[in-house]
Write a protein that holds these residues in place. Structure first.
Motif, short mmCIF file in Angstrom:
data_model
loop_
_atom_site.label_atom_id
_atom_site.label_comp_id
_atom_site.label_asym_id
_atom_site.label_seq_id
_atom_site.Cartn_x
_atom_site.Cartn_y
_atom_site.Cartn_z
N LEU A 111 -11.06 23.25 3.05
CA LEU A 111 -10.62 22.45 1.92
C LEU A 111 -9.44 21.55 2.27
N TYR A 112 -8.51 22.05 3.06
CA TYR A 112 -7.34 21.25 3.43
C TYR A 112 -7.71 19.98 4.19
N LEU A 113 -8.72 20.07 5.02
CA LEU A 113 -9.12 18.91 5.81
C LEU A 113 -9.79 17.83 4.97
N LEU A 114 -10.24 18.19 3.78
CA LEU A 114 -10.91 17.20 2.93
C LEU A 114 -9.94 16.21 2.29
N ILE A 115 -8.65 16.40 2.50
CA ILE A 115 -7.68 15.39 2.07
C ILE A 115 -7.73 14.18 3.01
N LEU A 116 -8.14 14.41 4.25
CA LEU A 116 -8.18 13.32 5.23
C LEU A 116 -9.12 12.18 4.83
N PRO A 117 -10.36 12.45 4.37
CA PRO A 117 -11.20 11.32 3.96
C PRO A 117 -10.58 10.47 2.84
N LEU A 118 -9.86 11.12 1.95
CA LEU A 118 -9.16 10.37 0.90
C LEU A 118 -8.08 9.47 1.51
N ILE A 119 -7.35 10.01 2.47
CA ILE A 119 -6.33 9.22 3.18
C ILE A 119 -7.00 8.07 3.94
N PHE A 120 -8.13 8.35 4.59
CA PHE A 120 -8.86 7.30 5.32
C PHE A 120 -9.28 6.19 4.35
N TYR A 121 -9.85 6.58 3.21
CA TYR A 121 -10.32 5.61 2.22
C TYR A 121 -9.18 4.74 1.69
N LEU A 122 -8.09 5.39 1.32
CA LEU A 122 -6.96 4.64 0.76
C LEU A 122 -6.33 3.72 1.80
N SER A 123 -6.17 4.20 3.02
CA SER A 123 -5.58 3.34 4.05
C SER A 123 -6.50 2.18 4.39
N LEU A 124 -7.80 2.43 4.43
CA LEU A 124 -8.75 1.36 4.70
C LEU A 124 -8.72 0.32 3.58
N THR A 125 -8.67 0.77 2.35
CA THR A 125 -8.62 -0.15 1.21
C THR A 125 -7.38 -1.04 1.31
N ILE A 126 -6.25 -0.45 1.61
CA ILE A 126 -5.00 -1.23 1.73
C ILE A 126 -5.08 -2.20 2.91
N LEU A 127 -5.54 -1.71 4.06
CA LEU A 127 -5.66 -2.58 5.23
C LEU A 127 -6.60 -3.75 4.94
N MET A 128 -7.72 -3.47 4.30
CA MET A 128 -8.70 -4.52 4.01
C MET A 128 -8.12 -5.58 3.07
#
Length: 161
Positions: A111-128
């Motif tokens: 469960l703890y590792l599932l925070i990473l996809p959220l971080i990936f999504y948010l960082s990608l959205t900001i970068l884009m």
């Protein structure tokens, strides 16, 4: 000032390498037993199946965008590609890696590792928003704006006809 050509790789290397390193770090922490409290072994099989499905979809999406549609050749020609896989998601290559990394993380059912996809999504959205989307808007103007209204940035979506 309008760019003559868009960068072929864009922010891709930054995003992919960062996500790969964080995924690897998560896997190492999991393997060393430092995330035991987050284990959801009771859903191990569904997590593994979903992980493999996401990895498979990500690989198919990547192959379609890169190999079949030959996006780098289209970028070099200065074209806005809105057909094929680009008609269901504006950034299929980034979406592919997001799906692949999420799938890998799901397979270890923590469960703890599932925070990473959220971080990936948010960082990608900001970068884009602050890099590639600005470049594309500058180059293609209203055509790109209309495309953005029809097609999601990262999550593939089939619109009802």
């Amino acid at each position: 000032m309008k760019r003559k050509n868009l960068p072929v790789f864009g922010i891709g290397p930054i995003f992919v390498i960062s996500c790969a390193l964080l995924t690897l770090l998560g896997l190492v922490l999991q393997k060393r037993g430092l995330l035991e409290d987050g284990d959801f072994s009771n859903l191990k099989l569904p997590a593994i199946i979903l992980g493999v499905v996401l990895i498979s979809i990500g690989c198919i999406l990547w192959v379609y965008a890169v190999v079949i549609q030959q996006i780098s050749a289209e970028i070099k020609k200065g074209k806005l590609v809105t057909t094929g896989v680009y008609s269901i998601v504006r950034n299929p290559i980034y979406s592919a890696f997001l799906l692949i990394f999420t799938g890998v993380l799901l397979t270890v059912h923590n469960l703890y590792l599932l925070i990473l996809p959220l971080i990936f999504y948010l960082s990608l959205t900001i970068l884009m928003k602050y890099t590639e989307e600005r470049w594309l808007l500058e180059k293609f103007g209203d055509s790109y704006t209309a495309y953005c209204l029809r097609v999601n940035r990262i999550i593939p979506w089939f619109k009802a006809k």
